[in-house]
Design a protein around this motif. Structure first.
Motif, PDB file in Angstrom:
ATOM      1  N   VAL A 147       0.861  -1.188   0.000  1.00  0.00           N
ATOM      2  CA  VAL A 147       0.000   0.000   0.000  1.00  0.00           C
ATOM      3  C   VAL A 147       0.894   1.233   0.000  1.00  0.00           C
ATOM      4  O   VAL A 147       1.813   1.341   0.819  1.00  0.00           O
ATOM      5  CB  VAL A 147      -0.919   0.030   1.236  1.00  0.00           C
ATOM      6  CG1 VAL A 147      -1.619   1.389   1.346  1.00  0.00           C
ATOM      7  CG2 VAL A 147      -1.952  -1.086   1.172  1.00  0.00           C
ATOM      8  N   ILE A 148       0.624   2.146  -0.934  1.00  0.00           N
ATOM      9  CA  ILE A 148       1.269   3.463  -0.906  1.00  0.00           C
ATOM     10  C   ILE A 148       0.221   4.445  -0.398  1.00  0.00           C
ATOM     11  O   ILE A 148      -0.792   4.681  -1.055  1.00  0.00           O
ATOM     12  CB  ILE A 148       1.778   3.879  -2.305  1.00  0.00           C
ATOM     13  CG1 ILE A 148       2.907   2.944  -2.752  1.00  0.00           C
ATOM     14  CG2 ILE A 148       2.265   5.330  -2.277  1.00  0.00           C
ATOM     15  CD1 ILE A 148       3.439   3.245  -4.145  1.00  0.00           C
ATOM     16  N   SER A 149       0.466   4.969   0.795  1.00  0.00           N
ATOM     17  CA  SER A 149      -0.484   5.868   1.453  1.00  0.00           C
ATOM     18  C   SER A 149       0.053   7.287   1.381  1.00  0.00           C
ATOM     19  O   SER A 149       0.853   7.720   2.205  1.00  0.00           O
ATOM     20  CB  SER A 149      -0.669   5.424   2.913  1.00  0.00           C
ATOM     21  OG  SER A 149      -1.601   6.233   3.583  1.00  0.00           O
ATOM     22  N   ASP A 150      -0.405   8.013   0.380  1.00  0.00           N
ATOM     23  CA  ASP A 150       0.145   9.337   0.066  1.00  0.00           C
ATOM     24  C   ASP A 150      -0.751  10.437   0.650  1.00  0.00           C
ATOM     25  O   ASP A 150      -1.882  10.609   0.224  1.00  0.00           O
ATOM     26  CB  ASP A 150       0.261   9.493  -1.456  1.00  0.00           C
ATOM     27  CG  ASP A 150       1.038  10.738  -1.849  1.00  0.00           C
ATOM     28  OD1 ASP A 150       1.399  11.541  -0.963  1.00  0.00           O
ATOM     29  OD2 ASP A 150       1.302  10.912  -3.061  1.00  0.00           O
ATOM     30  N   TYR A 151      -0.235  11.150   1.619  1.00  0.00           N
ATOM     31  CA  TYR A 151      -0.944  12.295   2.190  1.00  0.00           C
ATOM     32  C   TYR A 151      -0.242  13.616   1.857  1.00  0.00           C
ATOM     33  O   TYR A 151      -0.543  14.656   2.443  1.00  0.00           O
ATOM     34  CB  TYR A 151      -1.073  12.147   3.707  1.00  0.00           C
ATOM     35  CG  TYR A 151      -2.226  11.278   4.137  1.00  0.00           C
ATOM     36  CD1 TYR A 151      -3.447  11.838   4.526  1.00  0.00           C
ATOM     37  CD2 TYR A 151      -2.112   9.892   4.145  1.00  0.00           C
ATOM     38  CE1 TYR A 151      -4.507  11.043   4.923  1.00  0.00           C
ATOM     39  CE2 TYR A 151      -3.174   9.082   4.539  1.00  0.00           C
ATOM     40  CZ  TYR A 151      -4.370   9.671   4.925  1.00  0.00           C
ATOM     41  OH  TYR A 151      -5.427   8.871   5.311  1.00  0.00           O
ATOM     42  N   GLY A 152       0.712  13.550   0.938  1.00  0.00           N
ATOM     43  CA  GLY A 152       1.382  14.768   0.507  1.00  0.00           C
ATOM     44  C   GLY A 152       2.300  15.386   1.537  1.00  0.00           C
ATOM     45  O   GLY A 152       2.527  16.602   1.526  1.00  0.00           O
ATOM     46  N   LYS A 153       2.870  14.566   2.433  1.00  0.00           N
ATOM     47  CA  LYS A 153       3.721  15.102   3.498  1.00  0.00           C
ATOM     48  C   LYS A 153       5.212  14.943   3.225  1.00  0.00           C
ATOM     49  O   LYS A 153       6.029  15.220   4.099  1.00  0.00           O
ATOM     50  CB  LYS A 153       3.363  14.436   4.834  1.00  0.00           C
ATOM     51  CG  LYS A 153       1.896  14.571   5.228  1.00  0.00           C
ATOM     52  CD  LYS A 153       1.451  16.021   5.271  1.00  0.00           C
ATOM     53  CE  LYS A 153      -0.013  16.133   5.606  1.00  0.00           C
ATOM     54  NZ  LYS A 153      -0.493  17.550   5.542  1.00  0.00           N
ATOM     55  N   GLY A 154       5.558  14.474   2.016  1.00  0.00           N
ATOM     56  CA  GLY A 154       6.966  14.476   1.634  1.00  0.00           C
ATOM     57  C   GLY A 154       7.602  13.129   1.411  1.00  0.00           C
ATOM     58  O   GLY A 154       8.687  13.054   0.822  1.00  0.00           O
ATOM     59  N   PHE A 155       6.973  12.047   1.882  1.00  0.00           N
ATOM     60  CA  PHE A 155       7.599  10.736   1.707  1.00  0.00           C
ATOM     61  C   PHE A 155       7.395  10.184   0.299  1.00  0.00           C
ATOM     62  O   PHE A 155       8.312   9.606  -0.295  1.00  0.00           O
ATOM     63  CB  PHE A 155       7.037   9.742   2.729  1.00  0.00           C
ATOM     64  CG  PHE A 155       7.602   8.349   2.587  1.00  0.00           C
ATOM     65  CD1 PHE A 155       8.852   8.045   3.092  1.00  0.00           C
ATOM     66  CD2 PHE A 155       6.889   7.356   1.932  1.00  0.00           C
ATOM     67  CE1 PHE A 155       9.388   6.768   2.952  1.00  0.00           C
ATOM     68  CE2 PHE A 155       7.405   6.082   1.790  1.00  0.00           C
ATOM     69  CZ  PHE A 155       8.666   5.785   2.299  1.00  0.00           C
TER      70      PHE A 155
END
Length: 470
Positions: A147-155
């Motif tokens: 799972v790629i959980s992208d919240y736009g925080k830089g990772f």
């Protein structure tokens, strides 16, 4: 319905890990310093947020999760470590100079007053990205899905996402992406992306109404552009739509009542990944995700779905709570205007009279809280021969009743202090009492007496078992 078993499944959750902190309180005045409400904080709770909530769902569905992401060298990172340790979630993080992403919400009465974000969005350096790639290569070998959980925080940078997708494809395991933003090029080659309708519209660059034809058309445009196998679009009250290059499937929502959609996307991603990791067909995996979503929106706040709930099996662990945890749950419930009902008793041998009484009590509000006398409490009240059944056995039987929302065990001779702590909207007792005799009535907004079913009592059941008809 089949009983699901995700034991043995292991999911790599790569993405933005966050700490969600809540201050709950009351508002009775405006500050003399500025025209803002003064919140008298009564309770503080903390939960895993972002990719942590995905991992939390995976753990509570009986599977293993490994979290990869970034955090700071600070106290909030230590809190996250403790939370993940408590639910046996693994983590392999990169430490940065930025603070651990933390969101603090201040809630007064039934309204969110303000949200404070503690974060510094920094894209990973080249050396950090290389470190992530090396870690991911080892973890992916042991996992059945990513799972790629992208919240736009830089990772979730372009390089990190591309490398994780490449490594997963090499291992032949699916990649499920929870997206953020309008540029989905970094998700190219993933198995699927799980946007809601708003996120889908942002990706295609135009308004997309929540209608079948419009959703399917926009989804196919994205599939072609980003090279995805299919798209799983969550559509709120309209359920889930799955679209590939040639066909589509609609799954109507299974939610009976929507209390809170917080974290529903994380639940969908987690359950979908588990289904695919266990070799389910696409249809069955989405059915699992849809069912899980229908359960989680019926909860208050960000909370995971339990395997017992997914399987429709009553689990005492989901209802039996210590007082401090119960108070936190009730605080969240009150924020949505839910009416809390309380009653108490020994419930030593459950019979028709009990079930009818509890059902009538539950109908007086939205959530019925049952205060259950402990074994020691019953012995002091009824003598050394009671209880017949232990407190844990009694709690497990009672948890199977749909009428009961929560159960908490108390050791005192009366529930006075428990009722004070719960502060119910409605306090319920049997009609063999008079209202002025009911313990704790001063802490409830209303006290209601309910008639018992004639001819049913625990004592009469015990006597009948002994052959004594008296």
């Amino acid at each position: 319905m089949s009983l699901y078993d995700f034991k043995g499944a292991r999911i790599l959750v790569a993405g933005d890990l966050m700490l969600d902190r809540y201050h709950f309180g009351t508002v009775s005045r405006i500050s003399p310093e500025a025209p803002v409400p003064v919140v008298n904080v009564r309770k503080t709770t903390q939960t895993l947020g972002g990719s942590g909530n995905v991992a939390n769902n995976i753990a509570h569905l009986g599977a293993d999760a490994m979290v990869m992401g970034i955090w700071g060298a600070d106290s909030d990172a230590e809190i996250l470590k403790g939370m993940m340790d408590n639910i046996n979630v693994g983590y392999d993080m990169v430490s940065t100079g930025a603070p651990t992403t933390t969101k603090l919400r201040v809630i007064g009465e039934k309204q969110q007053i303000v949200r404070l974000d503690f974060e510094e969005i920094l894209n990973l350096t080249q050396s950090q990205a290389s470190e992530v790639a090396a870690k991911a290569k080892e973890h992916i070998k042991q996992c059945g899905a990513v799972v790629i959980s992208d919240y736009g925080k830089g990772f979730c940078t372009l390089n990190v996402c591309e490398e994780i997708i490449r490594l997963a494809e090499k291992q032949g395991i699916p990649v499920i992406v929870d997206p953020k933003g309008s540029d989905w090029r970094k998700y190219a080659g993933a198995t699927t992306v799980t946007p809601n309708v708003k996120e889908l519209a942002e990706a295609v660059g135009r308004h997309v109404p929540n209608e079948d034809e419009a959703v399917v058309l926009a989804a196919r445009e994205i599939i072609d552009r980003v090279r995805l196998k299919y798209l799983v679009v969550t559509r709120s009250e309209k359920g889930i739509t799955v679209v590939d290059g040639k066909d589509y499937m609609h799954f109507p929502t299974e939610a009976r009542e929507v209390f809170d959609v917080s974290g529903a996307g994380d639940t969908v991603v987690a359950s979908l990944a588990l289904g695919l990791a266990k070799g389910f067909s696409l249809r069955e995996a989405v059915m699992v995700a849809n069912r899980a979503a229908g359960i989680v929106v019926g909860k208050i706040g960000t909370a995971p779905v339990l395997l017992s709930e997914l399987n429709g099996v009553h689990d005492v662990k989901s209802k039996l709570m210590p007082l401090d945890k119960l108070q936190a749950e009730l605080e969240k419930a009150r924020l949505t205007g839910k009416k809390i009902v309380f009653t108490n008793g020994c419930f030593d041998i459950l019979h028709k009279g009990h079930v009818t009484y509890l059902k009538k009590a539950a109908e007086l509000g939205d959530i019925l809280v049952l205060g259950l006398n402990s074994d020691d409490s019953i012995r002091r009240i009824k003598g050394p021969s009671r209880p017949i059944n232990s407190e844990n056995d009694r709690a497990e039987v009672l948890a199977a009743l749909e009428s009961i929302g929560y159960i908490t065990i108390f050791d005192e001779d009366t529930p006075h202090d428990l009722i004070k702590a719960v502060a119910p909207d409605v306090l319920v007792k049997g009609a063999d009492y008079k209202v002025e005799e009911v313990v704790g009535r001063e802490f409830a907004k209303k006290t209601v007496l309910i008639d018992f079913v004639q001819g049913y009592s625990t004592t009469s059941v015990i006597n009948a078992m002994k052959g004594d008809s008296k």
